[in-house]
Design an enzyme around this catalytic site. Structure first.
Site, PDB file in Angstrom:
ATOM      1  N   LYS A  51      36.495  52.729  40.324  1.00 39.60           N
ATOM      2  CA  LYS A  51      36.444  51.401  39.681  1.00 39.60           C
ATOM      3  C   LYS A  51      35.844  50.374  40.645  1.00 39.60           C
ATOM      4  O   LYS A  51      35.787  50.624  41.867  1.00 39.60           O
ATOM      5  CB  LYS A  51      37.856  50.976  39.275  1.00 39.60           C
ATOM      6  CG  LYS A  51      38.811  50.806  40.461  1.00 39.60           C
ATOM      7  CD  LYS A  51      40.259  50.636  40.014  1.00 39.60           C
ATOM      8  CE  LYS A  51      41.183  50.456  41.210  1.00 39.60           C
ATOM      9  NZ  LYS A  51      42.607  50.508  40.819  1.00 39.60           N
ATOM     10  N   ARG A  83      53.354  46.094  34.915  1.00 35.68           N
ATOM     11  CA  ARG A  83      51.959  45.722  34.716  1.00 35.68           C
ATOM     12  C   ARG A  83      51.576  46.236  33.342  1.00 35.68           C
ATOM     13  O   ARG A  83      52.218  45.867  32.370  1.00 35.68           O
ATOM     14  CB  ARG A  83      51.122  46.337  35.854  1.00 35.68           C
ATOM     15  CG  ARG A  83      50.216  45.346  36.530  1.00 35.68           C
ATOM     16  CD  ARG A  83      49.696  45.808  37.868  1.00 35.68           C
ATOM     17  NE  ARG A  83      48.952  47.065  37.852  1.00 35.68           N
ATOM     18  CZ  ARG A  83      48.212  47.492  38.870  1.00 35.68           C
ATOM     19  NH1 ARG A  83      48.112  46.780  39.968  1.00 35.68           N
ATOM     20  NH2 ARG A  83      47.579  48.638  38.809  1.00 35.68           N
ATOM     21  N   MET A 119      28.747  30.059  54.503  1.00 31.96           N
ATOM     22  CA  MET A 119      28.358  30.835  53.323  1.00 31.96           C
ATOM     23  C   MET A 119      27.440  32.004  53.684  1.00 31.96           C
ATOM     24  O   MET A 119      27.554  33.096  53.120  1.00 31.96           O
ATOM     25  CB  MET A 119      27.658  29.925  52.306  1.00 31.96           C
ATOM     26  CG  MET A 119      27.378  30.603  50.985  1.00 31.96           C
ATOM     27  SD  MET A 119      26.535  29.539  49.803  1.00 31.96           S
ATOM     28  CE  MET A 119      27.795  28.320  49.455  1.00 31.96           C
ATOM     29  N   TYR A 172      30.834  24.413  61.379  1.00 35.31           N
ATOM     30  CA  TYR A 172      31.441  23.298  60.650  1.00 35.31           C
ATOM     31  C   TYR A 172      32.800  22.918  61.234  1.00 35.31           C
ATOM     32  O   TYR A 172      33.602  23.788  61.578  1.00 35.31           O
ATOM     33  CB  TYR A 172      31.633  23.682  59.179  1.00 35.31           C
ATOM     34  CG  TYR A 172      30.333  23.810  58.415  1.00 35.31           C
ATOM     35  CD1 TYR A 172      29.419  22.761  58.375  1.00 35.31           C
ATOM     36  CD2 TYR A 172      30.030  24.982  57.747  1.00 35.31           C
ATOM     37  CE1 TYR A 172      28.228  22.883  57.664  1.00 35.31           C
ATOM     38  CE2 TYR A 172      28.850  25.110  57.035  1.00 35.31           C
ATOM     39  CZ  TYR A 172      27.948  24.057  57.001  1.00 35.31           C
ATOM     40  OH  TYR A 172      26.784  24.179  56.307  1.00 35.31           O
TER      41      TYR A 172
END
Ligand SMILES: *Cc1c(COP(=O)(O)O)cnc(C)c1O
Length: 378
Positions: free
Chosen positions: A40, A138, A317, A269
């Site tokens: 998956k 679930r 990013m 940053y």
């Protein structure tokens, strides 16, 4: 300046021989139970099709995916092995999946009717695996409704609408005691299925965690994801290597820029890191858009110039910086974020520990901008 070594800017190299070897190793441990290879989420980011092929070659007898679209994509690509899909859009028309010979994990009475309805409208008779909730809360049929569902399934089987080929559940892997309780609930559910006249070929409960540590949870089949990728399912410090497994994915890139900075230079940053002494910074062209989490800011490390060196400052990013210290580094040098520990690289499991998550998430979130390249026999 020396010539820059050829190599991709950024890539995830997936070693298909490692996938084969990991599947073979797990198959050996769990025998006589069979192995379903769970592919998956694009095989946990490794690439569903090549991994599916390698897993089947390694000895898996079945493939597992979450949804029907993932299963249909494998069929369309020519995979003819049994495939089970177990998480469904509530309004899904199961006909295309049934016609493609996809086995359906059924988690409720209404899903059972949805599958039967597709057959009634002309789809080929269904192969289903009934899923019971044994404590994860679930999906899976609630225990109170199990008797009704197995009786209805038996009726549909008798009428030729479907075959109940499997009964399964999923463990929380919380503790031995919790697993014991789920095992008992599963045994009771199997008894009820048997009493209703169902004779499933595949009774399955264990994913990698219980497949390797709980022989009593193996039944006929184990569903193996993370172990096949060479990573650990355990949060207890056990590594893939401890389990005899080899991480299949190497995330690497090339240093995009190098600069020497003086003491006090701020990095990235928010200037969350400043050099305390003159040092060399290497710019790595992978960022959170590529799945390198911002939580790795100041926490993760990479293999660069033959040494494991820290990420400094914020991961951005598209890029982050590594403090190379006085290690000689040049633009174009290879940098390995994670891979096979026998190469000296950090592992995805170490990245998980450093960033407060699990190895599953580290590999699965590697983004589409990172090309996958395959190593080992195709
Ligand atoms: C993802 C998944 C697995 C595989 O689990 P691993 O821990 O990766 O081995 C098995 N069964 C189900 C139902 C799953 O959703």
């Amino acid at each position: 300046m020396s010539p820059v070594a050829p190599g991709p800017f950024r890539e995830a190299v997936v070693d298909l021989d490692a996938i084969r070897a990991n599947v073979a190793r797990i198959a050996d441990v769990v025998a006589p139970a069979a192995v379903m290879a769970v592919v998956k989420a694009d095989a946990y980011g490794h690439g569903a099709l090549p991994v599916a092929r390698a897993a089947l070659e390694g000895g898996a007898g079945m493939l597992g995916v979450a949804d029907v679209d993932e299963a249909l994509a494998l069929r369309a690509a020519g995979i003819d092995a049994p495939i089970l899909a177990w998480l469904h859009d509530p309004g899904l028309d199961f006909a295309p999946a049934l016609d493609a010979g996809i086995a359906i994990g059924v988690s409720s009475a209404s899903q059972l009717e949805q599958v039967a309805g597709a057959v009634a409208r002309g789809a080929v008779p269904a192969t289903v695996h009934l899923k019971v909730d044994t404590g994860l809360s679930r999906n899976g049929v609630e225990p109170a409704r199990w008797d009704t569902v197995v009786e209805r399934a038996r009726e549909l089987e008798a009428s030729g609408t479907l075959t109940v080929d499997g009964v399964f559940s999923h463990l929380a892997n919380a503790s031995d005691a919790d697993d014991d309780a789920q095992l008992a609930a599963f045994a009771a559910a199997l008894e009820a299925a048997d009493a209703a006249g169902l004779r499933p070929t595949h009774r399955h409960l264990a994913s990698t965690a219980a497949a390797l540590r709980r022989p009593d949870a193996r039944f006929d089949l184990v569903r193996v994801g993370i172990g096949m990728y060479g990573l650990t399912p355990y949060g207890d410090g056990t590594t893939g290597a401890d389990l005899g497994l080899v991480p299949a994915m190497t995330l690497r890139g090339r240093v995009a820029a190098v600069r020497r900075v003086g003491a006090g230079a701020g990095v990235s940053y928010d200037l969350t890191w400043r050099a305390s002494a003159p040092t060399t910074l290497a710019l790595v062209p992978l960022g959170y858009a590529d799945g390198v989490t911002r939580h790795a800011s100041g926490r993760g490390s990479v293999l660069l110039g033959g040494a494991v060196r820290p990420i400094v400052g914020r991961v951005a990013m598209d890029q982050f910086l590594v403090d190379a210290g006085d290690v000689p580094v040049e633009t174009g040098d290879e940098v390995v974020l994670f891979g096979d520990p026998s190469t000296g690289a950090p592992t995805a499991d170490e990245w998980a520990d450093a960033t407060g998550t699990i190895g599953y998430e580290i590999v699965t979130r590697i983004g589409p901008r990172v090309p996958r390249r395959y190593r080992g026999a195709p």
